[in-house]
Design an enzyme around this catalytic site. Structure first.
Site, mmCIF file in Angstrom:
data_model
loop_
_atom_site.group_PDB
_atom_site.id
_atom_site.type_symbol
_atom_site.label_atom_id
_atom_site.label_comp_id
_atom_site.label_asym_id
_atom_site.label_seq_id
_atom_site.Cartn_x
_atom_site.Cartn_y
_atom_site.Cartn_z
ATOM 1 N N LYS A 191 26.867 44.340 25.940
ATOM 2 C CA LYS A 191 28.314 44.407 26.190
ATOM 3 C C LYS A 191 29.117 43.978 24.959
ATOM 4 O O LYS A 191 28.868 42.911 24.390
ATOM 5 C CB LYS A 191 28.693 43.466 27.349
ATOM 6 C CG LYS A 191 28.013 43.779 28.660
ATOM 7 C CD LYS A 191 28.508 45.071 29.242
ATOM 8 C CE LYS A 191 27.645 45.492 30.426
ATOM 9 N NZ LYS A 191 27.840 46.884 30.802
ATOM 10 N N GLU B 132 27.608 62.430 38.052
ATOM 11 C CA GLU B 132 26.720 61.870 37.039
ATOM 12 C C GLU B 132 25.623 61.083 37.737
ATOM 13 O O GLU B 132 25.836 60.532 38.813
ATOM 14 C CB GLU B 132 27.525 60.929 36.115
ATOM 15 C CG GLU B 132 26.673 60.257 35.049
ATOM 16 C CD GLU B 132 27.477 59.283 34.171
ATOM 17 O OE1 GLU B 132 28.655 59.563 33.862
ATOM 18 O OE2 GLU B 132 26.909 58.241 33.804
ATOM 19 N N HIS C 212 26.265 54.726 28.574
ATOM 20 C CA HIS C 212 26.827 53.552 29.250
ATOM 21 C C HIS C 212 26.852 52.362 28.291
ATOM 22 O O HIS C 212 26.130 52.353 27.310
ATOM 23 C CB HIS C 212 25.979 53.193 30.474
ATOM 24 C CG HIS C 212 26.202 54.118 31.635
ATOM 25 N ND1 HIS C 212 26.247 53.695 32.937
ATOM 26 C CD2 HIS C 212 26.413 55.454 31.670
ATOM 27 C CE1 HIS C 212 26.462 54.722 33.736
ATOM 28 N NE2 HIS C 212 26.562 55.805 32.986
ATOM 29 N N ASP D 52 32.076 54.491 39.614
ATOM 30 C CA ASP D 52 30.939 54.230 38.736
ATOM 31 C C ASP D 52 29.861 53.402 39.450
ATOM 32 O O ASP D 52 30.184 52.486 40.206
ATOM 33 C CB ASP D 52 31.464 53.486 37.495
ATOM 34 C CG ASP D 52 30.474 53.521 36.353
ATOM 35 O OD1 ASP D 52 29.483 54.264 36.434
ATOM 36 O OD2 ASP D 52 30.708 52.790 35.362
ATOM 37 N N HIS D 53 28.637 53.741 39.183
ATOM 38 C CA HIS D 53 27.500 53.004 39.763
ATOM 39 C C HIS D 53 27.615 52.860 41.280
ATOM 40 O O HIS D 53 27.482 51.757 41.814
ATOM 41 C CB HIS D 53 27.352 51.626 39.106
ATOM 42 C CG HIS D 53 26.706 51.697 37.739
ATOM 43 N ND1 HIS D 53 25.355 51.889 37.571
ATOM 44 C CD2 HIS D 53 27.227 51.644 36.499
ATOM 45 C CE1 HIS D 53 25.077 51.924 36.275
ATOM 46 N NE2 HIS D 53 26.198 51.793 35.598
HETATM 47 ZN ZN ZN Z 1 25.758 51.781 33.490
#
Ligand code: ZN
Length: 454
Positions: free
Chosen positions: A280, A238, A313, A129-130
């Site tokens: 978050k 992605e 996200h 991810d990222h």
């Molecule tokens: Zn993100």
């Protein structure tokens, strides 16, 4: 040959009956071998039982189950089994791996042991991810990742949002044709006069290009590298622009999709930054009608320009908008959660060991102002309770500011409590699985089987 997980917690071993297959190591006991759950055996396991390795998921709705501790896969499996979303069990960003002192290999191995324990053979995905650079991609490919989220955020020019016409014009003309594989004039012809479907006018083209063209070129370069490494083997890709300063407008989304298409970068998912606030560990903050109008436009683009999934996200706990997302995206959705399984681990501690949890809460208060720096959150330290009574501790997991303080201080918590945290969670495996199951049920149930829908 027969593979079975025996024992529990730290004492768990892989028991192999019969002859020890190539690549494994362990201790012989009668007609069995007891093998430690280490990296060597995990590699051999994935070769022997391919369903324990992640695989590309392609399109079709899915849920990302980030796991900071590497203990959550069994709980994730319990929930995913009952629902209609494919599970991405091996998922972590490079930034989080560093903060948790985990390697890409740890992420893959922990997920493999988790699916073996649960005998989950339906297949699962992985998400590096990222990722931002080639070195990170290579480390993740070596480890066995088959899915990548490319993050070109460092190449997004946020200033283009407000630049005046002269500056935008200059930025546009300064794009290097070699990188662009076109001249700025080609883009003008293509998007202003050429494509009938283009929603862009001169200003939106220049603004979208100013903001995203260099980012798209970076994505193209990373994607080419992955293609080179995978050859004809499939992988999930992605692209995320969710960490920009301002929301991605539908016109910008369209431009990004059109440019990726022009560069032959085929994506399975795209993560725009949607309007409203995605913080978050807490629910969506913003107007629901505005979100629905905006999301519907993005969903249309994802269908027409791909199809690819819209990736949400910071997707945990956004219960207010799940029905809207389901209604408009249908199958084309990926809900990504990263830290919420960590919070559920702390919930078990709050339920079972109030004294330990108080130490964690105290450290969260101590570190909140520092550790929040890289996060987009609005929780306030002064609202995190100082010394709540024992019976009030579990309820803190419904408390906005406390959730965020516990969420973002995980690196500090691991630095101080690592061994105790793992010992505790190994000793309370069933509790941890049960709270994860309950929690993820609430995330998966709003995305039921799409019978009769488009
Ligand atoms: Zn993100």
């Amino acid at each position: 040959m027969e593979f079975e997980m025996v024992g529990s917690g730290r004492g768990r071993r892989l028991r192999i009956r019969g002859e020890l297959p190539r690549g494994f190591h362990g201790e012989q006991q009668g007609d069995c071998w007891l093998c430690p759950l280490d990296a060597i055996n995990a590699t051999a396991l994935r070769r022997e039982l391919p369903w324990t390795a992640p695989r590309p998921l392609g399109l079709g709705k899915s849920i990302g189950c980030g796991d900071r501790l590497g203990l959550a896969t069994p709980g994730h499996v319990r929930a995913v089994r009952k629902g209609d979303m494919a599970g991405v069990f091996a998922q972590q960003s490079i930034r989080e791996m560093e903060r948790c002192s985990r390697s890409a290999q740890d992420v893959i191995d922990d997920a493999a042991w988790g699916v073996l324990l649960m005998d989950y053979r339906e297949g699962y995905g992985s998400d590096a991810d990222h990722v931002k650079q080639i070195a990170d991609i290579d480390a993740c490919i070596e480890a066995g990742f088959t899915g990548f989220t490319l993050d070109p955020n460092e190449h997004v020019d946020n200033a283009a949002q407000d630049d005046d016409a002269t500056v935008l014009q200059a930025k546009f003309e300064s794009l290097a044709p070699d990188d662009l594989e076109a001249t700025p004039d080609d883009l003008r012809r293509l998007y202003l006069a050429g494509a009938a479907a283009s929603p862009l006018d001169e200003e939106t083209l220049l603004r979208a290009s100013g903001k995203y063209s260099r980012a798209i070129i970076h994505v193209k370069n990373l994607a080419r590298h992955i293609e080179g490494r995978f050859g004809s083997d499939p992988f999930d890709l992605e692209v995320s622009v969710d960490e920009t300063d301002t929301p991605t407008s539908p016109a910008e989304h369209w431009f990004i999709a059109a440019e990726l298409q022009r560069h032959s970068v085929r994506v399975d998912g795209l993560a725009p930054r949607f309007i409203g606030d995605f913080e978050k560990g807490v629910d969506y903050i913003g107007d629901l009608q505005r979100f629905e109008d905006d999301f519907a436009a993005h969903a249309r683009i994802a269908r027409e320009m791909g199809p690819y999934k819209l990736s949400i996200h910071t997707g945990s706990d956004k219960f207010r908008i799940y029905p809207i997302i389901h209604r408009h995206a249908g199958e084309l959705v990926h809900l990504k959660t990263a830290g919420t399984s960590w919070l559920e681990a702390l919930r078990v501690i709050a339920m079972r060991d109030a004294a330990f949890f108080r130490e964690i809460l105290a450290l969260a208060r101590e570190r909140f102002e520092t550790d929040r720096a890289t996060y987009h959150i609005s929780g306030r330290l002064e609202r995190v309770p100082v010394d709540p009574p024992d019976d009030a501790l579990p309820a803190l997991f419904e408390h906005f500011d406390t959730r965020q303080a516990l969420h973002v201080t995980f690196g500090s918590q691991l630095d101080r409590f690592r061994d105790r945290l793992y010992a505790f969670l190994h000793a309370h495996e069933d509790d941890y699985q049960a709270v994860l199951e309950t929690h993820f049920d609430r995330h998966i149930a709003p995305f039921p089987c799409a019978t009769g829908r488009d």
